[in-house]
Design an enzyme around this catalytic site. Structure first.
Site, PDB file in Angstrom:
ATOM      1  N   GLU A  77       0.822  -1.211   0.000  1.00 38.47           N
ATOM      2  CA  GLU A  77       0.000   0.000   0.000  1.00 38.47           C
ATOM      3  C   GLU A  77       0.856   1.260   0.000  1.00 38.47           C
ATOM      4  O   GLU A  77       1.971   1.258   0.519  1.00 38.47           O
ATOM      5  CB  GLU A  77      -0.861   0.062   1.266  1.00 38.47           C
ATOM      6  CG  GLU A  77      -1.900  -1.010   1.402  1.00 38.47           C
ATOM      7  CD  GLU A  77      -2.628  -0.901   2.747  1.00 38.47           C
ATOM      8  OE1 GLU A  77      -3.549  -1.684   2.962  1.00 38.47           O
ATOM      9  OE2 GLU A  77      -2.265  -0.028   3.573  1.00 38.47           O
TER      10      GLU A  77
ATOM     11  N   CYS B  77       2.922   8.366   2.016  1.00 35.95           N
ATOM     12  CA  CYS B  77       3.329   7.377   3.010  1.00 35.95           C
ATOM     13  C   CYS B  77       3.751   6.120   2.261  1.00 35.95           C
ATOM     14  O   CYS B  77       2.946   5.505   1.555  1.00 35.95           O
ATOM     15  CB  CYS B  77       2.175   7.093   3.962  1.00 35.95           C
ATOM     16  SG  CYS B  77       2.600   5.944   5.282  1.00 35.95           S
TER      17      CYS B  77
ATOM     18  N   CYS C 125       4.471  -7.325   7.989  1.00 33.84           N
ATOM     19  CA  CYS C 125       5.209  -6.762   9.123  1.00 33.84           C
ATOM     20  C   CYS C 125       5.263  -7.773  10.261  1.00 33.84           C
ATOM     21  O   CYS C 125       4.248  -8.409  10.575  1.00 33.84           O
ATOM     22  CB  CYS C 125       4.529  -5.480   9.601  1.00 33.84           C
ATOM     23  SG  CYS C 125       5.408  -4.638  10.944  1.00 33.84           S
TER      24      CYS C 125
ATOM     25  N   CYS D  75       2.370  -5.112  16.509  1.00 35.60           N
ATOM     26  CA  CYS D  75       1.635  -4.142  17.331  1.00 35.60           C
ATOM     27  C   CYS D  75       0.149  -4.516  17.315  1.00 35.60           C
ATOM     28  O   CYS D  75      -0.443  -4.698  16.245  1.00 35.60           O
ATOM     29  CB  CYS D  75       1.834  -2.731  16.792  1.00 35.60           C
ATOM     30  SG  CYS D  75       3.576  -2.220  16.761  1.00 35.60           S
TER      31      CYS D  75
ATOM     32  N   CYS E   9      -2.627  -2.707  15.112  1.00 35.18           N
ATOM     33  CA  CYS E   9      -2.280  -2.361  13.726  1.00 35.18           C
ATOM     34  C   CYS E   9      -2.705  -3.445  12.740  1.00 35.18           C
ATOM     35  O   CYS E   9      -2.480  -4.635  12.978  1.00 35.18           O
ATOM     36  CB  CYS E   9      -0.770  -2.128  13.634  1.00 35.18           C
ATOM     37  SG  CYS E   9      -0.207  -1.645  11.997  1.00 35.18           S
TER      38      CYS E   9
ATOM     39  N   CYS F  43      -3.141   1.661   8.392  1.00 37.37           N
ATOM     40  CA  CYS F  43      -2.002   1.055   7.701  1.00 37.37           C
ATOM     41  C   CYS F  43      -2.192  -0.457   7.578  1.00 37.37           C
ATOM     42  O   CYS F  43      -2.377  -1.150   8.579  1.00 37.37           O
ATOM     43  CB  CYS F  43      -0.721   1.365   8.473  1.00 37.37           C
ATOM     44  SG  CYS F  43       0.754   0.804   7.647  1.00 37.37           S
TER      45      CYS F  43
END
Length: 340
Positions: free
Chosen positions: A90, A103, A110, A114, A117, A331
């Protein structure tokens, strides 16, 4: 065969020297790629046909394939791109008073985990190549027909987990012969890889560093950010102090406000205690809710009260305005939704 957008000016110089060609040719190549934004080496009219043939043997020019392009009522645009190997990433384009900010994603997935997220819902598959970060800018500029003036490397992934490629990306987009995005218009965001924060203090370009902190105590940070178990808050803050002392640059502290979790007055005072005396700028961020996650956005009153506590404690703070809340703004949200 390499994607030519992987190559910094220094790397192009080395390539040319190995061919017994003059290094000044790299400046010509960079200008064609990033100023004139050519789609083919054949468009390089001031380069010999023989050299063009060699370039075509060793390199290719490419852009990303856009799968989805969402547009918010506030002008924010979110892009879902497909890479050559079929992986998805993205990019988010934000319209601001000072220009357009992009961004940029640095990894496919990832591993930071977290809890709030969407990015971490799909584990990391690989690092992005330098070219795949560069092409996010070039592809968005071509689709949106705009010039991007600011870059934030805080999309999917932890940039310092892809350190060398991210640094090469910064060198390429900062090059005055090419995209010429000012160093102070580039921000790298990390969730707190201590050794890389210290190493980044030696990077010669004056880019901005942002720390995704999101909790003012070790116990709360461990609860929402697993990386806190690898790098505790004392180590992390020592690395930030080292960075500030070494570079004499201000660090941005990113703090997403989660309802009834890290948005209390007690948390605000703990945060003020933690950051007292440091050259930092606190960016309070309204949470973009993710339906797969139980976390909720702080109420407007809670956000204002949190802001007021920090302001009264004489800290440099802002409550970031919302952008893209009517699209898959969080995100990793669009990518995860499409993959599911």
């Amino acid at each position: 065969m390499q994607n030519i957008y992987n190559y910094t000016e220094e790397m192009l110089n080395e390539y040319l020297i190995n061919l017994n060609l003059k290094p000044f040719r790299s400046k010509q190549i960079i200008e064609w790629l990033y100023r004139k934004k050519i789609d083919s080496f054949d468009e390089m009219t001031n380069i010999s046909k023989e050299f063009i043939l060699k370039l075509k043997e060793d390199f290719y020019i490419d852009l990303l394939k856009c799968i989805i392009n969402q547009q918010s009522s506030d002008g924010t645009m979110k892009f879902l791109f497909e890479l050559k190997d079929g992986n998805l990433i993205e990019s988010v384009l934000m319209k601001n008073d000072y220009g357009y900010s992009l961004c940029v994603t640095s990894e496919v997935g990832c591993n930071m985990g977290c809890v709030f997220c969407a990015s971490g819902m799909k584990k990391k598959k690989r690092n992005l190549e330098t070219s795949e970060m560069v092409m996010q800018i070039l592809s968005v500029e071509k689709i949106a027909k705009i010039r991007i003036s600011h870059i934030v490397i805080m999309g999917i992934g932890e940039p310092f987990d892809n350190y060398d490629n991210v640094l090469n990306f910064i060198k390429i987009i900062n090059n005055p012969l090419g995209l010429e995005i000012g160093a102070r218009h580039i921000t790298v965001s990390t969730c707190g890889i201590v050794d890389k924060i210290k190493e980044f203090a030696d990077f010669p370009l004056q880019v901005n560093l942002a720390l995704s902190l999101h909790a003012p105590t070790q116990s709360l940070r461990e609860q929402i950010m697993p990386i806190a178990k690898a790098y505790n808050l004392v180590e992390l803050m020592n690395s930030i102090k080292y960075y500030i002392e070494k570079t004499n640059r201000r660090v941005t502290i990113e703090y997403i406000l989660l309802k009834d979790l890290n948005d209390t007055k007690e948390c605000a005072n703990n945060l003020a205690d933690l950051l007292y005396g440091l050259n930092v700028y606190i960016n309070l961020i309204p949470y973009n809710e993710v339906k797969e996650k139980p976390y909720k956005r702080s109420t407007k009153n809670s956000m204002i009260e949190f802001f007021d506590v920090l302001k009264k404690r004489k800290l440099n703070v802002q409550l970031r305005r919302e952008q893209g809340s009517d699209i898959d703004a969080a995100c990793g949200q669009l990518r995860s939704k499409h993959m599911n």
